[in-house]
Design a protein around this motif. Structure first.
Motif, PDB file in Angstrom:
ATOM      1  N   ILE A 210     -44.679  55.790   4.845  1.00 24.13           N
ATOM      2  CA  ILE A 210     -44.348  54.402   5.229  1.00 24.13           C
ATOM      3  C   ILE A 210     -42.973  54.025   4.705  1.00 24.13           C
ATOM      4  CG2 ILE A 210     -45.058  51.978   5.071  1.00 24.13           C
ATOM      5  CD1 ILE A 210     -47.933  52.981   4.691  1.00 24.13           C
ATOM      6  N   PHE A 307     -44.934  40.541  -5.836  1.00 22.61           N
ATOM      7  CA  PHE A 307     -43.482  40.337  -5.990  1.00 22.61           C
ATOM      8  C   PHE A 307     -43.160  39.870  -7.402  1.00 22.61           C
ATOM      9  CE2 PHE A 307     -42.781  39.507  -1.204  1.00 22.61           C
ATOM     10  CZ  PHE A 307     -42.394  40.817  -1.015  1.00 22.61           C
ATOM     11  N   LEU A 336     -24.284  44.718   3.323  1.00 23.49           N
ATOM     12  CA  LEU A 336     -24.995  44.285   4.534  1.00 23.49           C
ATOM     13  C   LEU A 336     -24.266  43.129   5.207  1.00 23.49           C
ATOM     14  CD1 LEU A 336     -28.724  44.409   3.311  1.00 23.49           C
ATOM     15  CD2 LEU A 336     -27.622  45.951   4.933  1.00 23.49           C
ATOM     16  N   ASN A 339     -22.017  43.464   8.065  1.00 20.40           N
ATOM     17  CA  ASN A 339     -22.613  43.753   9.367  1.00 20.40           C
ATOM     18  C   ASN A 339     -22.010  45.002   9.998  1.00 20.40           C
ATOM     19  OD1 ASN A 339     -24.813  42.490  10.465  1.00 20.40           O
ATOM     20  ND2 ASN A 339     -23.711  40.577  10.765  1.00 20.40           N
ATOM     21  N   SER A 340     -21.768  45.971   9.120  1.00 19.65           N
ATOM     22  CA  SER A 340     -21.144  47.203   9.595  1.00 19.65           C
ATOM     23  C   SER A 340     -22.130  47.987  10.464  1.00 19.65           C
ATOM     24  CB  SER A 340     -20.741  48.028   8.372  1.00 19.65           C
ATOM     25  OG  SER A 340     -20.935  49.375   8.602  1.00 19.65           O
ATOM     26  N   SER A 341     -21.585  48.792  11.330  1.00 20.05           N
ATOM     27  CA  SER A 341     -22.477  49.583  12.190  1.00 20.05           C
ATOM     28  C   SER A 341     -22.993  50.820  11.466  1.00 20.05           C
ATOM     29  CB  SER A 341     -21.741  49.997  13.458  1.00 20.05           C
ATOM     30  OG  SER A 341     -20.584  50.706  13.079  1.00 20.05           O
ATOM     31  N   ASN A 346     -28.417  49.744   6.080  1.00 22.01           N
ATOM     32  CA  ASN A 346     -29.580  49.115   6.722  1.00 22.01           C
ATOM     33  C   ASN A 346     -30.851  49.914   6.461  1.00 22.01           C
ATOM     34  OD1 ASN A 346     -27.694  47.418   7.686  1.00 22.01           O
ATOM     35  ND2 ASN A 346     -27.730  48.170   9.792  1.00 22.01           N
ATOM     36  N   PHE A 349     -31.874  49.372   2.930  1.00 17.75           N
ATOM     37  CA  PHE A 349     -32.486  48.043   2.810  1.00 17.75           C
ATOM     38  C   PHE A 349     -33.940  48.092   3.307  1.00 17.75           C
ATOM     39  CE2 PHE A 349     -33.561  44.019   4.998  1.00 17.75           C
ATOM     40  CZ  PHE A 349     -33.561  43.167   3.903  1.00 17.75           C
ATOM     41  N   ALA A 350     -34.120  48.729   4.449  1.00 16.30           N
ATOM     42  CA  ALA A 350     -35.473  48.806   5.028  1.00 16.30           C
ATOM     43  C   ALA A 350     -36.410  49.596   4.119  1.00 16.30           C
ATOM     44  CB  ALA A 350     -35.406  49.454   6.407  1.00 16.30           C
ATOM     45  N   CYS A 353     -37.296  47.618   1.055  1.00 18.44           N
ATOM     46  CA  CYS A 353     -38.251  46.551   1.402  1.00 18.44           C
ATOM     47  C   CYS A 353     -39.658  47.105   1.577  1.00 18.44           C
ATOM     48  CB  CYS A 353     -37.821  45.827   2.669  1.00 18.44           C
ATOM     49  SG  CYS A 353     -36.422  44.756   2.404  1.00 18.44           S
ATOM     50  N   PHE A 354     -39.758  48.230   2.272  1.00 15.39           N
ATOM     51  CA  PHE A 354     -41.093  48.812   2.475  1.00 15.39           C
ATOM     52  C   PHE A 354     -41.690  49.290   1.153  1.00 15.39           C
ATOM     53  CE2 PHE A 354     -40.157  48.996   7.073  1.00 15.39           C
ATOM     54  CZ  PHE A 354     -41.364  48.499   7.530  1.00 15.39           C
ATOM     55  N   LEU A 357     -42.787  46.155  -0.544  1.00 15.79           N
ATOM     56  CA  LEU A 357     -43.896  45.520   0.176  1.00 15.79           C
ATOM     57  C   LEU A 357     -45.223  46.239  -0.072  1.00 15.79           C
ATOM     58  CD1 LEU A 357     -43.063  44.516   3.849  1.00 15.79           C
ATOM     59  CD2 LEU A 357     -43.840  43.090   1.988  1.00 15.79           C
ATOM     60  N   ILE A 358     -45.178  47.562   0.078  1.00 21.21           N
ATOM     61  CA  ILE A 358     -46.417  48.342  -0.050  1.00 21.21           C
ATOM     62  C   ILE A 358     -47.077  48.080  -1.395  1.00 21.21           C
ATOM     63  CG2 ILE A 358     -47.313  50.687  -0.358  1.00 21.21           C
ATOM     64  CD1 ILE A 358     -45.347  51.584   1.744  1.00 21.21           C
TER      65      ILE A 358
ATOM     66  N   ILE B 284     -43.908  36.749   3.609  1.00 16.12           N
ATOM     67  CA  ILE B 284     -42.667  37.307   4.161  1.00 16.12           C
ATOM     68  C   ILE B 284     -42.014  36.335   5.163  1.00 16.12           C
ATOM     69  CG2 ILE B 284     -41.726  39.181   5.616  1.00 16.12           C
ATOM     70  CD1 ILE B 284     -42.084  39.969   2.715  1.00 16.12           C
ATOM     71  N   LYS B 366     -28.501  40.581  13.341  1.00 14.94           N
ATOM     72  CA  LYS B 366     -27.879  41.648  14.129  1.00 14.94           C
ATOM     73  C   LYS B 366     -28.428  43.026  13.786  1.00 14.94           C
ATOM     74  CE  LYS B 366     -23.845  39.027  15.268  1.00 14.94           C
ATOM     75  NZ  LYS B 366     -22.463  38.709  15.000  1.00 14.94           N
ATOM     76  N   TYR B 367     -27.687  43.800  12.967  1.00 15.80           N
ATOM     77  CA  TYR B 367     -28.107  45.179  12.702  1.00 15.80           C
ATOM     78  C   TYR B 367     -29.419  45.254  11.918  1.00 15.80           C
ATOM     79  CZ  TYR B 367     -23.469  46.467  14.269  1.00 15.80           C
ATOM     80  OH  TYR B 367     -22.351  46.635  15.014  1.00 15.80           O
ATOM     81  N   LEU B 368     -29.712  44.197  11.173  1.00 14.16           N
ATOM     82  CA  LEU B 368     -30.922  44.218  10.355  1.00 14.16           C
ATOM     83  C   LEU B 368     -32.137  43.676  11.081  1.00 14.16           C
ATOM     84  CD1 LEU B 368     -29.956  43.114   6.749  1.00 14.16           C
ATOM     85  CD2 LEU B 368     -30.726  45.331   7.531  1.00 14.16           C
ATOM     86  N   THR B 371     -35.183  45.806  11.404  1.00 16.66           N
ATOM     87  CA  THR B 371     -35.801  46.031  10.098  1.00 16.66           C
ATOM     88  C   THR B 371     -36.671  44.835   9.733  1.00 16.66           C
ATOM     89  OG1 THR B 371     -33.918  47.320   9.376  1.00 16.66           O
ATOM     90  CG2 THR B 371     -35.305  46.412   7.652  1.00 16.66           C
ATOM     91  N   LEU B 375     -40.689  44.642   9.121  1.00 17.10           N
ATOM     92  CA  LEU B 375     -41.349  44.129   7.913  1.00 17.10           C
ATOM     93  C   LEU B 375     -42.397  43.079   8.280  1.00 17.10           C
ATOM     94  CD1 LEU B 375     -38.235  43.675   5.578  1.00 17.10           C
ATOM     95  CD2 LEU B 375     -39.989  45.418   5.391  1.00 17.10           C
ATOM     96  N   PHE B 378     -45.390  44.704   9.817  1.00 12.90           N
ATOM     97  CA  PHE B 378     -46.153  45.414   8.781  1.00 12.90           C
ATOM     98  C   PHE B 378     -47.090  44.447   8.055  1.00 12.90           C
ATOM     99  CE2 PHE B 378     -46.536  47.212   4.457  1.00 12.90           C
ATOM    100  CZ  PHE B 378     -46.999  48.476   4.770  1.00 12.90           C
TER     101      PHE B 378
END
Lengths: 497, 522
Positions: A210, A307, A336, A339-341, A346, A349-350, A353-354, A357-358, B284, B366-368, B371, B375, B378
């Motif tokens: 996950i 949290f 972040l 807002n770079s490509s 990203n 970050f994801a 977060c996961f 969160l888990i 969240i 945007k890019y996020l 994601t 979340l 989830f």
């Protein structure tokens, strides 16, 4: 050998010395006839997350079996499952499988425990350089990047868990490796490697897939160009890489629970050995509501408590135990905001977060008796990547540098304390419920030292009669600080290479 | 073409929301949770008393709760199925649910949020079991949310386009909210303040005065009528606030019992409401909304006026914290304040605001964006899989529940087919009245005028059965009947958790009035 290679070598050697100075054990565990019956605080087997995995490795070697004897099961309790009269570890078997060669090597010289535990020792060293490599990919210089890697290991509880037989460093290895692979081109070799590492991560711990899912989804998506009606079929090799591990997992389940689809986690803890769980019972005066839901182990209602415990609390707070992560968090946010490509920030970050969160949704965010937020060690590795990224840009600001130094010194101090004493600290409610209450904070570690005790094998073998444990701690802390200051000095004065 | 696209998108969204709403109602109807809230049954009884009983009429609207939801029940509550299924009350909640979902969509559209952000915003509001549950019950929350969101939406439109008609619409909807719950009163004050400040800054004092007065003329109409109602019916314009059945009276009792911990304690008030908010929203979405709100307020692409107007969306947050701090409201969050749940649903009052701010964040991320959506999915997956609904827990086992099955069952079994009235305090036992499934005209309660007054003095002439809490002076029936001579003529035939049942001895039945004799009372 150029300057940067020398710096890398220096980091490697100093990391090795620091880890070596903190390896757990004493004269008893070092002896040829060592038994693993000692599970006292500070010993290598102080936590069942190590002992339960260790007995599986031992069973694999001694009995050529996935099943544990009753004695092994008792030693592994409470993290042991029982099904149809068979005992097996409650954990995923990945670490135990990977530790087997190390167990064999250790057995050859009569030190099976030490040999087995060295798996994480080496993984931790590798992780220092993986974190550095990822930071470099994000634009930091190699000097700053090395500092980031060093801080990950020696500025957090990652150090304490490098000395155990737990899953955390393998999870870090997998996470950072996959992030690195996702920055490379889509070749058969890379995809196969991606799949293999993902499979290893899956075998190491249930939540890993996950946590890694954003990276996997991204890597997969790179193969599909719907607008150009084009598909790169090499993605199939990702599946080919994972498949053997799924087969191994299914076979392991078949041999333990009797069904390839039923894993130990769903069998649940055996109550036979009747060891009280370390998770504090929640206060419940309102009758239990049995809602018609599925009763999955992750609960949205636990989020706010999770949290609070995992980020701020003195029990397991990420910021409390490693204030340096604040620097990383700021670095991540600033990255972040651009807002770079570039997908890596990203993805990180994801994944963070996961990760958060888990475990925030999990019933036991404390991770039982442990030191700091052990479940967030992968997140610590990922956030450490942004420490060099941030410091390289803003490090010349005196205020920023002062804050950075203070945060890092505090982090290293706590990390050293845990590494040289114990990672077996109860949650607050558990500590208060004991017949003789004990601290639930690093105070417990300080008390350990004050009682002239250390978990360090080197200290217990060589220095116990020469100096108090506290002096040994100060020496190791000083060495860690010197390394940190040296690396910082190199980083500040380095050109952007 | 574009117009058609817009119309179609609203049609599709509306249809989807209607389907979700109906399915949710059916789920909670068939699992019998739809009437678990004690308050839901009381709301239905109030509506029913307007059309049926020993003294039907508008005066039955009473002073405990604001009247709009009960008035809206009147066209359907006469029907026994609509009354006992709860549908007479749930219907308006369901319509409000659909309207709020569409308002969230429109609000986001008007602040230039793309389709994905709008859909996520609506999704956050809709994919919440607490919202779905309350839209399936005869509670007041959803109608309040719809009117407040509509008020905020038109307020934002006025700020954006400066059209007077939007201001009038805003005041109309806010006026409606003021006759649903007192939260609406705070929104009225907040909106008036925002309008006055903005108009003063932009157009000077005279325009500000005129604009604000115009807004207040319609906006405060409901409040004024409520004062008038209380004066006319109860001879005290503040009867709703300080009367014996008011929230204030309830809170005074709680304070005396030492369980009103939030009163005078601002950190605890904030903490308690914060937890209620997080539990109701699954955390969240609320955290995303907080980030989205900050981004919105600093987004220079939006006019300062529009950004300013969105502050109205925070009115429920300030209101609830203030109400807890001042002791006008009570909210128990298990483990934080109180050992049980009570009124935890107040944390749901910000759901439309959370949906709007979070939708805005998705648009800006945007890019996020994917994601964040990941979340959300989830957390929502586990919320639905585990059926996480703190409002249902409150209704089932918290202080908001009242399982009166036994006592109501006794009445249904023993009184249904026999003649005679039942003396009961509706203020204490409305749930029993509802759950007994007996017609309202079988009950003598506080709202039955002469029947009530007579029965309290000579119960043995009027009531074959008396339902009350023995030895509890808070129960008005006990308070008065226990002191009468006639009370000795009753046998206690049942003792249950919430009330005891007294039955007139058979030898006194010949003297008992069993038919309504007072005719139409004033």
């Amino acid at each position: 050998m150029n300057h940067l290679k020398r710096l890398s070598l220096l980091t490697f050697i100093l990391s090795l010395i620091l880890l070596f100075a903190s390896i757990k054990g004493d004269a008893n565990s070092f002896s040829r006839n060592s038994s693993f019956t000692d599970a006292s605080t500070g010993s290598p087997f102080e936590s069942s997350s190590s002992s339960s995995r260790y007995v599986l490795t031992q069973a694999l070697f001694k009995s050529r079996s996935f099943l544990l004897t009753r004695d092994q099961a008792k030693f592994a309790s409470p993290d042991v499952a029982e099904h149809n009269g068979k005992y097996f570890t409650l954990f995923m078997p990945g670490i135990s499988f990977m530790g087997l060669p190390f167990y064999i090597l250790g057995s050859i010289v009569g030190l099976p425990q030490l040999g087995t535990f060295s798996l994480n020792f080496w993984l931790a060293i590798i992780n220092v350089f993986l974190v550095a490599a990822l930071a470099k990919r994000l634009g930091a210089s190699w000097s700053w990047s090395l500092l980031g890697g060093f801080l990950f290991l020696f500025g957090s509880n990652a150090w304490a868990y490098a000395l155990t037989y737990s899953q955390h460093h393998l999870a870090v290895f997998a996470t950072i490796s996959l992030l690195l692979i996702s920055t490379h081109s889509l070749t058969v070799k890379n995809n196969l490697l991606f799949g293999i590492i993902f499979g290893i991560a899956l075998l190491a711990d249930f939540p890993n897939p996950i946590i890694l899912s954003p990276i996997a989804v991204y890597q997969l998506s790179r193969h599909f160009h719907f607008h150009r009606n084009k598909i790169n079929w090499s993605w199939l090799f990702m599946g080919a890489g994972v498949l053997p591990f799924l087969v191994i997992f299914a076979y392991y389940n078949l041999k333990t629970t009797g069904s390839p689809l039923l894993s130990a986690q769903f069998v649940g803890r055996s109550k036979e050995f009747n060891v009280a769980t370390s998770v504090p019972a929640e206060t419940k005066s309102v009758p239990e509501v049995r809602s018609p839901g599925l009763h999955l182990p992750l609960k949205s209602r636990s989020l706010i408590r999770g949290f609070s415990i995992l980020i701020f609390s003195d029990e397991r707070g990420w910021i409390y135990y490693s204030p340096m992560v604040l620097v990383g968090i700021i670095g991540l946010v600033l990255t972040l905001k651009k807002n770079s490509s570039n997908p890596v920030p990203n993805l990180i970050f994801a994944a963070i977060c996961f990760n958060l969160l888990i475990y925030a949704m999990f019933g036991d965010p404390w991770g039982g008796w442990s030191f700091g937020p052990r479940y967030l060690i992968p997140a610590t590795a990922m956030i450490s990547v942004f420490i060099p990224v941030f410091m390289q840009k803003y490090g010349k600001n005196v205020l920023v540098m002062s804050g950075f130094l203070v945060a890092c010194v505090l982090s290293i101090r706590l990390a050293t304390l845990a590494a040289l004493t114990t990672a077996h600290v109860p949650p607050k409610q558990g500590a208060e419920a004991l017949p003789v209450p004990i601290p639930h904070t690093p105070k417990l570690n300080s008390n350990f030292l004050a009682a002239n005790k250390s978990s360090s094998l080197i200290y217990n073998l060589s220095f116990k009669n020469q100096m108090p444990a506290n002096t040994y701690y100060k020496l190791v802390f000083a060495l860690a600080l010197i390394t940190f200051v040296t690396l910082t000095g190199f980083a500040v004065n380095s050109k952007r290479v | 073409m574009f117009k058609n696209y817009k119309t179609n998108s609203y049609l599709i969204l509306g249809s989807v929301l209607v389907v979700i709403s109906v399915i949710s109602f059916l789920v909670y109807y068939f699992n019998q949770l739809g009437l678990a809230y004690n308050d839901a049954r009381s709301h239905l009884d109030i509506g029913r008393r307007v059309v049926e009983g020993l003294k039907p009429g508008l005066a039955q609207l009473g002073s405990v709760w604001l009247p709009l939801t009960h008035l809206l029940m009147v066209p359907t509550i006469w029907n026994d199925f609509m009354w006992h299924s709860g549908l007479a009350g749930a219907l308006q909640s369901m319509i409000a649910f659909v309207a709020t979902g569409m308002l969230v969509f429109r609000f986001l559209e008007k602040i230039n949020v793309g389709l994905l952000g709008r859909l996520v915003g609506v999704g956050i509001f809709v994919a919440n079991i607490n919202v779905l549950y309350l839209q399936s019950t005869a509670m007041t929350e959803l109608l309040l949310l719809a009117t407040m969101t509509a008020g905020c939406y038109y307020l934002m439109s006025w700020y954006r386009d400066d059209k007077l008609v939007d201001l009038i619409k805003s005041s109309f909807f806010i006026m409606l909210s003021t006759v649903i719950r007192y939260d609406g009163w705070f929104l009225l004050v907040t909106a008036s303040g925002l309008i006055a400040l903005y108009a003063f800054k932009k157009k000077g004092y005279v325009t500000a005065e005129g604009t604000t007065l115009m807004f207040l003329t319609l906006g405060s109409l409901g409040v004024a009528l409520w004062f008038l109602w209380n004066q006319l019916i109860f001879k005290d314009p503040l009867y709703f606030a300080f009367g014996p059945f008011s929230a204030h009276a309830q809170q005074t009792q709680l304070e005396a019992a030492g369980v009103l911990a939030t009163k005078g304690n601002i950190p605890l008030s904030i903490k308690v409401y914060f937890y209620a908010l997080m539990y109701n929203s699954y955390t969240i979405p609320a955290l995303m909304a907080a980030v989205g709100a900050v981004i919105l307020w600093f987004d220079k692409k939006l006019s300062p006026a529009v950004r300013w107007s969105t502050l109205a969306l925070l009115a429920p947050l300030v209101f609830n914290i203030l109400a807890l701090y001042l002791g006008h409201s009570v909210l128990f969050v298990q483990g934080i304040a109180g050992d049980t749940w009570f009124n935890i649903r107040y944390g749901m009052m910000l759901m439309p605001s959370i949906a709007i701010f979070a939708g805005y964040l998705i648009d800006k991320a945007k890019y996020l964006r994917w994601t964040l959506i990941g979340l959300l999915c989830f957390v929502l997956f586990f919320a639905f899989a585990n059926q996480d609904a703190v409002t249902i827990d409150d209704a089932r086992v918290g202080s908001s529940q009242k399982n009166v099955t036994e006592v109501a069952g006794w009445l249904e079994a023993n009184a249904k087919n026999k003649e005679g009235f039942i003396l009961i305090s509706a203020a204490s036992h409305d749930a029993i009245i509802f759950s007994s499934k007996l017609p309202m005209k079988r009950f003598i309660h506080e709202g039955t005028g002469l029947y009530w007054e007579s029965a309290l003095q000579i119960p043995d002439r009027w009531a074959r059965w008396i339902i009350m809490r023995t030895y509890d002076d808070n129960d008005l029936t006990w308070k008065f009947v226990s002191k009468t001579k006639g009370f000795a003529l009753y046998d206690k035939v049942g003792s249950y958790p919430f009330a005891d049942i007294y039955q007139l001895k058979p030898e006194y039945l010949p003297d008992l009035n069993t038919k309504p004799v007072f005719g139409k009372q004033k």
